[in-house]
Design a protein around this motif. Structure first.
Motif, PDB file in Angstrom:
ATOM      1  N   GLU A   5       0.904  -1.172   0.054  1.00 35.87           N
ATOM      2  CA  GLU A   5       0.220  -0.219  -0.077  1.00 35.87           C
ATOM      3  C   GLU A   5       1.068   1.130   0.087  1.00 35.87           C
ATOM      4  O   GLU A   5       0.407   2.285  -0.748  1.00 35.87           O
ATOM      5  CB  GLU A   5      -1.118  -0.060   1.305  1.00 35.87           C
ATOM      6  N   TYR A   6       1.906   1.250   0.763  1.00 34.64           N
ATOM      7  CA  TYR A   6       2.747   2.128   0.716  1.00 34.64           C
ATOM      8  C   TYR A   6       3.465   2.572  -0.681  1.00 34.64           C
ATOM      9  O   TYR A   6       3.687   3.740  -1.034  1.00 34.64           O
ATOM     10  CB  TYR A   6       3.978   1.963   1.617  1.00 34.64           C
ATOM     11  N   ASN A   7       3.811   1.612  -1.368  1.00 29.37           N
ATOM     12  CA  ASN A   7       4.426   1.540  -2.517  1.00 29.37           C
ATOM     13  C   ASN A   7       3.279   1.986  -3.816  1.00 29.37           C
ATOM     14  O   ASN A   7       3.843   2.608  -4.833  1.00 29.37           O
ATOM     15  CB  ASN A   7       5.182   0.125  -2.921  1.00 29.37           C
ATOM     16  N   ASN A   8       2.197   1.817  -3.389  1.00 31.35           N
ATOM     17  CA  ASN A   8       1.135   2.547  -4.179  1.00 31.35           C
ATOM     18  C   ASN A   8       0.786   3.844  -4.063  1.00 31.35           C
ATOM     19  O   ASN A   8      -0.197   4.446  -4.558  1.00 31.35           O
ATOM     20  CB  ASN A   8      -0.392   1.553  -3.929  1.00 31.35           C
ATOM     21  N   GLY A   9       1.687   4.490  -2.960  1.00 30.29           N
ATOM     22  CA  GLY A   9       1.384   6.034  -2.848  1.00 30.29           C
ATOM     23  C   GLY A   9       0.663   6.495  -1.549  1.00 30.29           C
ATOM     24  O   GLY A   9       0.777   7.561  -1.428  1.00 30.29           O
ATOM     25  N   ASN A  10       0.662   5.461  -0.771  1.00 28.90           N
ATOM     26  CA  ASN A  10       0.062   5.723   0.537  1.00 28.90           C
ATOM     27  C   ASN A  10       1.061   6.345   1.722  1.00 28.90           C
ATOM     28  O   ASN A  10       1.992   5.264   1.732  1.00 28.90           O
ATOM     29  CB  ASN A  10      -0.876   5.017   1.071  1.00 28.90           C
ATOM     30  N   ASP A  11       1.043   7.420   2.462  1.00 27.07           N
ATOM     31  CA  ASP A  11       2.028   7.837   3.291  1.00 27.07           C
ATOM     32  C   ASP A  11       1.704   7.287   4.736  1.00 27.07           C
ATOM     33  O   ASP A  11       2.737   6.953   5.546  1.00 27.07           O
ATOM     34  CB  ASP A  11       1.993   9.294   3.537  1.00 27.07           C
TER      35      ASP A  11
ATOM     36  N   TYR B  61      -1.327   0.048  15.272  1.00 21.93           N
ATOM     37  CA  TYR B  61      -0.665  -0.664  14.522  1.00 21.93           C
ATOM     38  C   TYR B  61      -0.973  -0.070  13.020  1.00 21.93           C
ATOM     39  O   TYR B  61      -2.000  -0.102  12.215  1.00 21.93           O
ATOM     40  CB  TYR B  61      -1.358  -2.054  14.389  1.00 21.93           C
ATOM     41  N   ARG B  62       0.169   0.695  12.608  1.00 21.61           N
ATOM     42  CA  ARG B  62       0.183   1.403  11.420  1.00 21.61           C
ATOM     43  C   ARG B  62       1.408   1.587  10.806  1.00 21.61           C
ATOM     44  O   ARG B  62       2.752   1.400  11.383  1.00 21.61           O
ATOM     45  CB  ARG B  62      -0.321   2.987  11.741  1.00 21.61           C
ATOM     46  N   LEU B  63       1.825   1.732   9.490  1.00 14.39           N
ATOM     47  CA  LEU B  63       2.955   2.420   8.738  1.00 14.39           C
ATOM     48  C   LEU B  63       2.651   3.795   8.525  1.00 14.39           C
ATOM     49  O   LEU B  63       1.648   4.279   8.094  1.00 14.39           O
ATOM     50  CB  LEU B  63       2.842   1.536   7.676  1.00 14.39           C
ATOM     51  N   MET B  64       4.103   4.330   8.637  1.00 14.68           N
ATOM     52  CA  MET B  64       4.043   5.704   8.330  1.00 14.68           C
ATOM     53  C   MET B  64       5.405   6.171   7.387  1.00 14.68           C
ATOM     54  O   MET B  64       6.583   5.421   7.710  1.00 14.68           O
ATOM     55  CB  MET B  64       4.033   6.512   9.506  1.00 14.68           C
ATOM     56  N   SER B  65       5.169   7.031   6.630  1.00 14.03           N
ATOM     57  CA  SER B  65       6.362   7.202   5.729  1.00 14.03           C
ATOM     58  C   SER B  65       7.293   8.437   6.261  1.00 14.03           C
ATOM     59  O   SER B  65       6.733   8.887   7.336  1.00 14.03           O
ATOM     60  CB  SER B  65       5.793   7.895   4.284  1.00 14.03           C
ATOM     61  N   LYS B  66       8.216   8.514   5.904  1.00 21.52           N
ATOM     62  CA  LYS B  66       9.373   9.553   6.421  1.00 21.52           C
ATOM     63  C   LYS B  66       8.753  10.859   6.756  1.00 21.52           C
ATOM     64  O   LYS B  66       8.671  11.602   7.790  1.00 21.52           O
ATOM     65  CB  LYS B  66      10.574   9.790   5.601  1.00 21.52           C
ATOM     66  N   ARG B  67       7.953  11.286   5.627  1.00 19.09           N
ATOM     67  CA  ARG B  67       7.362  12.901   5.590  1.00 19.09           C
ATOM     68  C   ARG B  67       6.306  12.802   6.471  1.00 19.09           C
ATOM     69  O   ARG B  67       6.033  14.003   6.988  1.00 19.09           O
ATOM     70  CB  ARG B  67       7.021  13.313   4.157  1.00 19.09           C
TER      71      ARG B  67
END
Length: 315
Positions: free
Chosen positions: A118-124, A165-171
Motif C-alpha cells: 500500500e505504501y508503494n502504491n502511494g500511501n503515506d 498498528y500502522r505504517l508511516m512514511s518519513k514525511r
C-alpha cells in the motif's frame, strides 16, 4: 529501490514474551529482506518504557546476538503513547518507513507485506484495522463501540477499530514531529496529518503470555485524553444545558408567581425539592469536573516539560 523499514515496538514489563516476540519479528524481517520488500539495513526498535521486571535484562542479552535489534531505554515509565512517540521520533531520521506495533504481537504481522504494498502504491499512512472484535470480552467490545461512536459524535476524526498498528512514511513522521503537545493521543493526531492513507484489515490474535497492560483505568484515561484533546463539544454542551435549564427555571418562576396571585394552594413537597437539589448539585459537580479536565491540560501544556527522557540507546 527497497526502503529501510523500522519496526517500533514499545514494551513495558513484558519479560514473559519479549524474547519470543523479537524472534518472531526478526524472522518476519528477514523474510521481507529476502523477498526484496525492504532494505537490509532495516531494524527492530524496542522502546523500554521503564520496565521494572527482567524485560531490559533480556533485551540487553538479545541485542548482542541480533544485528537487527536496537533498544531505546526511557528513564522512567512515561506511558504507551509517549513511548511510541519516542520510538517514532528516533526512527524517522534513519528509516524510510516505520511500522508501529505492540510487543504482545496480537496484531497480525503477516499483513506487513500488504502495508508495504500500500505504501508503494502511494500511501503515506497505512492503518492496520481489526475486522472483528471476537477475542474481546463483552464489556470491552461494547465500551469500544460506544467510545468510537461518541468520538464521531464529537467531530473527532478517528479510525474505527484501529489502535496503533500502522505504517508511516518519513514525511508523515516529520509532520508528526511538529506536534509537541504533552497530552498525546496519536489515534486522533495522525488522521489530521492529511496525507494519503489506506487501510489493511486483519484478525486480532490471542495473547501468547502475560497480561495486557491496558487495564480499565488506563483505557478510561486514554478515552478521556482523546475526548478532551480533540473536541470542545463537552464544554459547549454544558453551556447549552445551562441555557436550557435557566430558561426552564424562568418559566417555572413565572408559573409560581402567576399561581400565587391567582390564589393557588401550594403544598410543600420536600421530597421533590431535595431530589431537584441533589440532581442539579451533582450535575454542577460533573460540569466543574469536565471544565477541570480542560484546565489541567492547559496547565500541563504551558509547562513545556519533556514527554520522556531517553536514558540510553543500545545497538
Amino acid at each position: 529501490m527497497n526502503r529501510i523499514l523500522y519496526l517500533v515496538i514499545p514494551a513495558y514489563n513484558e519479560e514473559e514474551l519479549i524474547e519470543n516476540s523479537i524472534s518472531v519479528v526478526t524472522l518476519k524481517l528477514k523474510t521481507l529482506i529476502k523477498n526484496k520488500k525492504i532494505n537490509n539495513e532495516s531494524k527492530i526498535v524496542i522502546v523500554d518504557d521503564g520496565s521494572y521486571d527482567n524485560t531490559l535484562i533480556i533485551l540487553k542479552e538479545l541485542v548482542h546476538k541480533n544485528r537487527y535489534l536496537e533498544i531505546i531505554k526511557l528513564s522512567r515509565n512515561c506511558g504507551h503513547q509517549n513511548a511510541l512517540y519516542a520510538g517514532l521520533k528516533e526512527a524517522k531520521s534513519e528509516a524510510d518507513i516505520v511500522i508501529s506495533m505492540d510487543a504482545d504481537l496480537q496484531d497480525d504481522i503477516d499483513i506487513i507485506d500488504e502495508m508495504i504494498d500500500e505504501y508503494n502504491n502511494g500511501n503515506d499512512i497505512v492503518y492496520g484495522v481489526r475486522n472483528n472484535r471476537e477475542t474481546d470480552s463483552f464489556f470491552k467490545r461494547t465500551s469500544a463501540v460506544m467510545f468510537y461512536k461518541f468520538m464521531k459524535f464529537l467531530g473527532v476524526e478517528i479510525i474505527v477499530n484501529h489502535a496503533d498498528y500502522r505504517l508511516m512514511s518519513k514525511r508523515s513522521l516529520e509532520a508528526l514531529a511538529e506536534y509537541e503537545e504533552s497530552n498525546l493521543f496519536l489515534r486522533g493526531i495522525i488522521p489530521q496529518l492529511g496525507f494519503k492513507t489506506s487501510k489493511v484489515y486483519y484478525k486480532r490474535l490471542e495473547r501468547k503470555a502475560g497480561i495486557s497492560k491496558y487495564n480499565l483505568k488506563k483505557m478510561v484515561e486514554l478515552a478521556l485524553n482523546g475526548i478532551t484533546s480533540f473536541s470542545v463539544k463537552p464544554i459547549r454542551l454544558i453551556v447549552n444545558i445551562g441555557l436550557v435549564s435557566s430558561f426552564l427555571s424562568i418559566i417555572y418562576l413565572i408559573y409560581v408567581i402567576v399561581g400565587y396571585f391567582a390564589g393557588a394552594d401550594y403544598v410543600s413537597g420536600w421530597d421533590s425539592t431535595i431530589a431537584f437539589i441533589c440532581f442539579f448539585g451533582s450535575f454542577q459537580i460533573l460540569c466543574i469536573g469536565i471544565i477541570g479536565e480542560y484546565i489541567s491540560k492547559i496547565y500541563l501544556e504551558t509547562k513545556h516539560r519533556p514527554k520522556y527522557i531517553i536514558e540510553e540507546i543500545i545497538r
